[in-house]
Design a protein around this motif. Structure first.
Motif, PDB file in Angstrom:
ATOM      1  N   ALA A   1       2.310   5.680   7.078  1.00 58.51           N
ATOM      2  CA  ALA A   1       2.101   7.133   7.032  1.00 58.51           C
ATOM      3  C   ALA A   1       0.947   7.484   6.107  1.00 58.51           C
ATOM      4  N   ARG A   2       0.896   6.861   4.934  1.00 53.36           N
ATOM      5  CA  ARG A   2      -0.200   7.138   3.993  1.00 53.36           C
ATOM      6  C   ARG A   2      -1.542   6.737   4.589  1.00 53.36           C
ATOM      7  N   THR A   3      -1.577   5.592   5.227  1.00 52.26           N
ATOM      8  CA  THR A   3      -2.832   5.103   5.817  1.00 52.26           C
ATOM      9  C   THR A   3      -3.311   6.038   6.919  1.00 52.26           C
ATOM     10  N   ALA A   4      -2.407   6.464   7.771  1.00 50.34           N
ATOM     11  CA  ALA A   4      -2.787   7.375   8.860  1.00 50.34           C
ATOM     12  C   ALA A   4      -3.328   8.686   8.301  1.00 50.34           C
ATOM     13  N   ARG A   5      -2.655   9.237   7.290  1.00 52.94           N
ATOM     14  CA  ARG A   5      -3.125  10.507   6.716  1.00 52.94           C
ATOM     15  C   ARG A   5      -4.507  10.349   6.085  1.00 52.94           C
ATOM     16  N   ALA A   6      -4.715   9.222   5.398  1.00 46.81           N
ATOM     17  CA  ALA A   6      -6.007   8.998   4.740  1.00 46.81           C
ATOM     18  C   ALA A   6      -7.127   8.879   5.770  1.00 46.81           C
ATOM     19  N   ILE A   7      -6.891   8.162   6.852  1.00 50.69           N
ATOM     20  CA  ILE A   7      -7.924   7.999   7.867  1.00 50.69           C
ATOM     21  C   ILE A   7      -8.188   9.313   8.586  1.00 50.69           C
ATOM     22  N   GLU A   8      -7.138  10.041   8.900  1.00 53.63           N
ATOM     23  CA  GLU A   8      -7.317  11.326   9.593  1.00 53.63           C
ATOM     24  C   GLU A   8      -8.039  12.352   8.725  1.00 53.63           C
TER      25      GLU A   8
ATOM     26  N   ALA B   1     -10.010 -10.547   7.472  1.00 53.86           N
ATOM     27  CA  ALA B   1      -9.916 -11.999   7.603  1.00 53.86           C
ATOM     28  C   ALA B   1     -10.250 -12.718   6.304  1.00 53.86           C
ATOM     29  N   LYS B   2     -10.960 -12.043   5.396  1.00 59.92           N
ATOM     30  CA  LYS B   2     -11.359 -12.672   4.139  1.00 59.92           C
ATOM     31  C   LYS B   2     -10.392 -12.385   2.998  1.00 59.92           C
ATOM     32  N   VAL B   3      -9.456 -11.452   3.203  1.00 63.37           N
ATOM     33  CA  VAL B   3      -8.568 -11.073   2.094  1.00 63.37           C
ATOM     34  C   VAL B   3      -7.088 -11.206   2.441  1.00 63.37           C
ATOM     35  N   SER B   4      -6.736 -11.412   3.694  1.00 61.86           N
ATOM     36  CA  SER B   4      -5.324 -11.493   4.076  1.00 61.86           C
ATOM     37  C   SER B   4      -4.802 -12.917   3.925  1.00 61.86           C
ATOM     38  N   PHE B   5      -3.487 -13.053   3.901  1.00 63.27           N
ATOM     39  CA  PHE B   5      -2.812 -14.347   3.850  1.00 63.27           C
ATOM     40  C   PHE B   5      -3.297 -15.206   2.684  1.00 63.27           C
ATOM     41  N   GLY B   6      -3.482 -14.560   1.532  1.00 62.98           N
ATOM     42  CA  GLY B   6      -3.805 -15.279   0.309  1.00 62.98           C
ATOM     43  C   GLY B   6      -5.252 -15.671   0.136  1.00 62.98           C
ATOM     44  N   ARG B   7      -6.115 -15.262   1.066  1.00 61.17           N
ATOM     45  CA  ARG B   7      -7.530 -15.625   0.952  1.00 61.17           C
ATOM     46  C   ARG B   7      -8.245 -14.703  -0.041  1.00 61.17           C
TER      47      ARG B   7
ATOM     48  N   GLU C   1     -16.345   3.297   3.660  1.00 60.19           N
ATOM     49  CA  GLU C   1     -15.143   3.504   2.847  1.00 60.19           C
ATOM     50  C   GLU C   1     -13.881   3.368   3.700  1.00 60.19           C
ATOM     51  N   ALA C   2     -13.940   3.918   4.911  1.00 56.77           N
ATOM     52  CA  ALA C   2     -12.767   3.863   5.783  1.00 56.77           C
ATOM     53  C   ALA C   2     -12.415   2.435   6.170  1.00 56.77           C
ATOM     54  N   ALA C   3     -13.400   1.539   6.193  1.00 62.62           N
ATOM     55  CA  ALA C   3     -13.119   0.144   6.550  1.00 62.62           C
ATOM     56  C   ALA C   3     -12.068  -0.461   5.625  1.00 62.62           C
ATOM     57  N   LEU C   4     -12.037  -0.036   4.354  1.00 66.54           N
ATOM     58  CA  LEU C   4     -11.029  -0.538   3.422  1.00 66.54           C
ATOM     59  C   LEU C   4      -9.634  -0.127   3.866  1.00 66.54           C
ATOM     60  N   ARG C   5      -9.504   1.101   4.349  1.00 70.37           N
ATOM     61  CA  ARG C   5      -8.212   1.565   4.866  1.00 70.37           C
ATOM     62  C   ARG C   5      -7.831   0.822   6.141  1.00 70.37           C
TER      63      ARG C   5
ATOM     64  N   ASN D   1       1.017  -3.574   0.036  1.00 67.75           N
ATOM     65  CA  ASN D   1       1.162  -2.832  -1.220  1.00 67.75           C
ATOM     66  C   ASN D   1       0.088  -3.234  -2.224  1.00 67.75           C
ATOM     67  N   ALA D   2      -0.205  -4.523  -2.294  1.00 73.47           N
ATOM     68  CA  ALA D   2      -1.220  -4.999  -3.238  1.00 73.47           C
ATOM     69  C   ALA D   2      -2.597  -4.467  -2.863  1.00 73.47           C
ATOM     70  N   TRP D   3      -2.909  -4.440  -1.558  1.00 73.32           N
ATOM     71  CA  TRP D   3      -4.210  -3.929  -1.122  1.00 73.32           C
ATOM     72  C   TRP D   3      -4.332  -2.439  -1.449  1.00 73.32           C
ATOM     73  N   GLU D   4      -3.280  -1.692  -1.221  1.00 71.12           N
ATOM     74  CA  GLU D   4      -3.292  -0.267  -1.582  1.00 71.12           C
ATOM     75  C   GLU D   4      -3.515  -0.087  -3.077  1.00 71.12           C
ATOM     76  N   ALA D   5      -2.763  -0.818  -3.878  1.00 69.54           N
ATOM     77  CA  ALA D   5      -2.845  -0.658  -5.328  1.00 69.54           C
ATOM     78  C   ALA D   5      -4.223  -1.026  -5.856  1.00 69.54           C
ATOM     79  N   GLU D   6      -4.824  -2.058  -5.263  1.00 68.40           N
ATOM     80  CA  GLU D   6      -6.132  -2.528  -5.729  1.00 68.40           C
ATOM     81  C   GLU D   6      -7.253  -1.570  -5.357  1.00 68.40           C
ATOM     82  N   ASN D   7      -7.158  -0.973  -4.191  1.00 70.84           N
ATOM     83  CA  ASN D   7      -8.272  -0.187  -3.683  1.00 70.84           C
ATOM     84  C   ASN D   7      -8.076   1.319  -3.705  1.00 70.84           C
ATOM     85  N   PHE D   8      -6.832   1.774  -3.745  1.00 65.21           N
ATOM     86  CA  PHE D   8      -6.588   3.217  -3.636  1.00 65.21           C
ATOM     87  C   PHE D   8      -5.576   3.713  -4.657  1.00 65.21           C
ATOM     88  N   ALA D   9      -5.471   3.037  -5.793  1.00 64.45           N
ATOM     89  CA  ALA D   9      -4.443   3.396  -6.754  1.00 64.45           C
ATOM     90  C   ALA D   9      -4.525   4.843  -7.200  1.00 64.45           C
ATOM     91  N   ASP D  10      -5.751   5.386  -7.251  1.00 60.77           N
ATOM     92  CA  ASP D  10      -5.916   6.779  -7.711  1.00 60.77           C
ATOM     93  C   ASP D  10      -5.783   7.778  -6.559  1.00 60.77           C
TER      94      ASP D  10
END
Length: 327
Positions: A187-194, A244-250, A275-279, A315-324
């Motif tokens: 839900a948060r991701t959809a709202r941010a992209i929209e 592909a460069k950040v998922s599954f522990g990469r 910026e949206a690519a991060l989302r 959750n980790a990706w959200e916290a790292e990139n969009f904590a604020d």
């Protein structure tokens, strides 16, 4: 009458060879070898004169039938524009795809000439730049391609909401807290992209993670595997490489920088798209989880059970990139 209703059948190699002989004017006889079985069945085909091809037999997927008509038309357009891609080989009657009958229903096939070159390296910045350049060339050429009649649109319904529903309804996740967590993230991701204004819409490759390519002698990335493509968000097409460069522990973010440098050497990226690519990294992960969840009855719950653990990455990706900006 069959006692069991098949969900997915695997043709005999000999039947694939006969099918190709029937529809394509290759030097006979042809030999076939299965390369992989999964989202599609893929075969290496060798004609008697030594020419090599790849035959892809589409799978029935939860989204519906393969849109090979639009895919092959787009590949032909790209080849005409000089973009390095694996273009389809016409049949004897000039068609760009064929259809065969399987026990589970009709399946579509496309024959491609084998792409020469080597596999890209996951840690080679030059290969990452080459992928970025070819994607930019593809997007340039896509501006003059009409996607009217395309079966699939790579919008949030296709990439996020439908996959999330497949995950939720699959029964693979029994922990109510994890299900609630995924619901909130989606839900948060959809709202941010929209909330973004004027995100670029383009015909997308849909699966440009860096390995659907071969690096040829000229150092170009020659793209293939366009069956997840369609008109959609440019930011999503960029994000797949980052994912592909950040998922599954990469942890290979320098390759993302090289990829973007390669893309920008050909074509600019708007600040909002970048910026949206991060989302869209989150969207891509939901898409993959949904694809696997939809295969639970075919591949087995043990094979797809990893999706129950993926809320931690999101959750980790959200916290790292969009904590604020979490809301």
């Amino acid at each position: 009458m069959l006692d069991f209703d098949p969900q997915y059948s695997t043709p005999r190699i000999e039947a694939i060879g006969r099918f190709i002989d029937k529809h394509y004017a290759l030097a006979r006889p042809v030999s076939c070898r299965m390369l992989q079985r999964g989202l599609n069945d893929v075969y290496l085909v060798t004609a008697s004169n030594g020419e090599r091809y790849v035959f892809r037999l589409s799978h029935h997927r939860s989204r519906g039938r393969a849109d090979v008509r639009t895919e092959t038309a787009f590949l032909t357009h790209l080849r005409g524009a000089g973009v390095p891609v694996a273009a389809p080989v016409p049949t004897r009657d000039g068609a760009l795809f064929v259809q065969g009958e399987a026990p589970e229903g009709p399946r579509e096939g496309v024959l491609f000439q084998e792409v020469s070159g080597r596999d890209p390296s996951p840690t080679d910045a030059g290969d990452a730049r080459a992928n970025g350049r070819t994607l930019a060339l593809m997007h340039y050429a896509a501006q003059t391609f009409s996607s009217e009649g395309a079966v699939y649109r790579l919008d949030l319904e296709h990439l996020l909401h439908r996959p999330h529903a497949q995950i939720r309804d699959s029964g693979l996740i029994e922990d109510a807290d994890v299900l609630s967590d995924l619901e909130s993230i989606a839900a948060r991701t959809a709202r941010a992209i929209e909330a973004y204004q004027n995100l670029t819409w383009i015909y997308c490759h849909g699966d440009c993670h860096g390995f659907n390519a071969r690096i040829n002698d000229a150092g170009e990335a020659v793209f293939f595997d366009f069956d997840d493509g369609g008109p959609g968000y440019l930011a999503y097409d960029l994000s797949v490489f980052l994912w592909a460069k950040v998922s599954f522990g990469r942890s290979l973010t320098p390759m993302w920088t090289a990829f973007i440098d390669g893309y920008r050497a050909i074509r600019p990226i708007t600040p909002h798209d970048f910026e949206a690519a991060l989302r869209f990294v989150i969207v891509r992960h939901f898409w993959l989880m949904g694809e696997y969840a939809s295969r639970a009855n075919e591949w087995g719950s043990n094979t797809v059970g990893w999706i129950a653990r993926e809320a931690a990455f999101l959750n980790a990706w959200e916290a790292e990139n969009f904590a604020d900006r979490l809301f």
